[in-house]
Design a protein around this motif. Structure first.
Motif, mmCIF file in Angstrom:
data_model
loop_
_atom_site.group_PDB
_atom_site.id
_atom_site.type_symbol
_atom_site.label_atom_id
_atom_site.label_comp_id
_atom_site.label_asym_id
_atom_site.label_seq_id
_atom_site.Cartn_x
_atom_site.Cartn_y
_atom_site.Cartn_z
ATOM 1 N N SER A 16 -0.145 4.826 1.136
ATOM 2 C CA SER A 16 -0.046 5.149 2.517
ATOM 3 C C SER A 16 1.156 5.894 2.797
ATOM 4 C CB SER A 16 -0.725 4.066 3.425
ATOM 5 O OG SER A 16 0.280 3.145 3.418
ATOM 6 N N ALA A 76 0.906 -1.226 0.066
ATOM 7 C CA ALA A 76 -0.006 0.042 -0.169
ATOM 8 C C ALA A 76 1.028 1.180 -0.095
ATOM 9 C CB ALA A 76 -0.850 -0.078 1.150
ATOM 10 N N PHE A 91 -4.557 -1.622 3.357
ATOM 11 C CA PHE A 91 -5.328 -0.544 2.722
ATOM 12 C C PHE A 91 -6.179 0.067 3.607
ATOM 13 C CE2 PHE A 91 -4.068 -3.407 -0.897
ATOM 14 C CZ PHE A 91 -3.288 -2.539 -1.500
#
Length: 375
Positions: free
Chosen positions: A166, A163, A208
């Motif tokens: 992020s 992810a 996520f």
């Protein structure tokens, strides 16, 4: 009423879907291929035709740093075939400035246990490593933040790989979501001593979750509370390690719960018990559940069997039918037996199937063996 986070929630930049590599201002696009790039890729045994077919625009960029990228990967221990594979699936890597790549290497090695593991990550997630240099400050700040939470370095590495959005965004956005998760955990009765482990498992199972608007978590928990789930039950759901309450919406859960209750013919209390056994039921749309209910019932199982083992609904109809056929070939009748034997991964099923086979093939009495009698 749940007191989650009373502060205003900034929802900007929450729905980031990709991290495109920004072409540097000094990079030029030519109508003809950069022959130096093509030659360097050939020398590295990269599948040029695959590059031309999928990302041919890269071959028209100048300058490119193909040899430098290969040298960096080789210095980290990557063998030739892996280097070729990385550049074939993510040729944009050759557009990264060598100094920026070295910075990336240092950032990742601050949390990655070894260069060998980093090479493995780059092979699986090249776009996460070869990203824009404009994200370095955010990456550095986010790494420092998660380390301050004592999050395991391997989990931080997993977050960066699977992810990357992020870590490319401002650290304040991750802080807001983490504070929301921690607040929800505490409000639902979670113990402070266990919160670190709980948060690490949640982030590991669902990287996520950080990219979701914090407001979604509050809305979903309030919806489930209104449907009769107790505080303890909500904590159980939140601790299922999938972060599912941020993947759904009240409308989707309402439709799924209504369909499931009508199909099963149960009370709301019974439905809550079923959901607690199999929270994944909240994920599936009515069409998917209808197909799976129909498949199980058509195969001879009863609704009571399904509600006793609702996790069987996580399996596709194709998988269920295949497993039922194998069981029938061994004389196992799902109409009278438990559906537990259908559950789990392929490996789990094979183990259950093997044990079932041994039980059926082991003789209860061997007429040839001598009897042991007391003198």
């Amino acid at each position: 009423m749940l007191r989650l986070i009373a502060t205003s929630l900034c929802l900007r930049c929450q729905h980031v879907t990709a991290l495109p590599l920004k072409v540097r201002p000094c990079t030029t696009l030519s109508s003809v291929e950069n022959q130096q790039t093509v030659d360097a890729l050939y020398d590295l045994s990269v599948d040029i035709q695959k590059v031309r077919q999928l990302k041919g625009w890269v071959l028209h960029q100048s300058p490119a740093y193909t040899k430098e990228v290969a040298a960096l990967l080789k210095d980290m221990g990557a063998p030739g075939p892996i280097i070729a594979r990385i550049l074939a699936i993510h040729p944009e890597a050759v557009l990264c400035n060598p100094e920026h790549m070295q910075t990336q290497r240092e950032l990742w090695m601050s949390v990655c246990p070894s260069q060998k593991e980093l090479v493995g990550i780059i092979e699986k997630f090249p776009a996460s490593f070869f990203t824009s240099s404009s994200h370095h400050d955010n990456q550095r700040n986010n790494i420092a933040y998660f380390q301050s939470l004592n999050v395991n370095k391997r989990i931080v590495t997993k977050l960066m790989a699977s992810a990357p959005q992020s870590f490319s965004r401002p650290v304040e956005q991750n802080q807001m979501m983490v504070h929301t998760l921690q607040g929800a955990y505490q409000e639902l009765g979670g113990e402070e001593a266990n919160m670190k482990i709980w948060l690490q498992k949640l982030l590991s199972q669902n990287p996520f979750v950080l990219l979701k608007p914090p407001e979604v978590l509050r809305q979903n928990l309030m919806f489930l509370k209104d449907r009769g789930f107790s505080t303890a039950q909500l904590l159980r759901l939140l601790s299922k390690l999938r972060g599912f309450v941020t993947e759904l919406s009240p409308d989707s859960m309402r439709r799924t719960l209504t369909f499931s209750q009508d199909t099963i013919g149960c009370s709301e209390a019974e439905l809550r018990d079923i959901i607690l056994k199999c929270p994944a039921l909240l994920y599936y749309p009515e069409s998917t559940l209808a197909e799976r209910f129909k498949g199980l019932l058509s195969a001879g199982s009863s609704m009571s069997q399904i509600t006793e083992t609702p996790t069987v609904l996580e399996l596709t109809t194709q998988i269920v039918n295949y497993r039922i056929q194998r069981l029938r070939a061994r004389g196992y009748d799902i109409r009278t037996g438990s559906l537990d034997v259908l559950n789990g991964t392929k490996k789990d099923f094979e183990m259950s199937f093997g044990k079932l086979q041994l039980r059926r093939e082991r003789p209860l009495f061997n007429p040839v063996a001598p009897l042991k009698v007391d003198d």
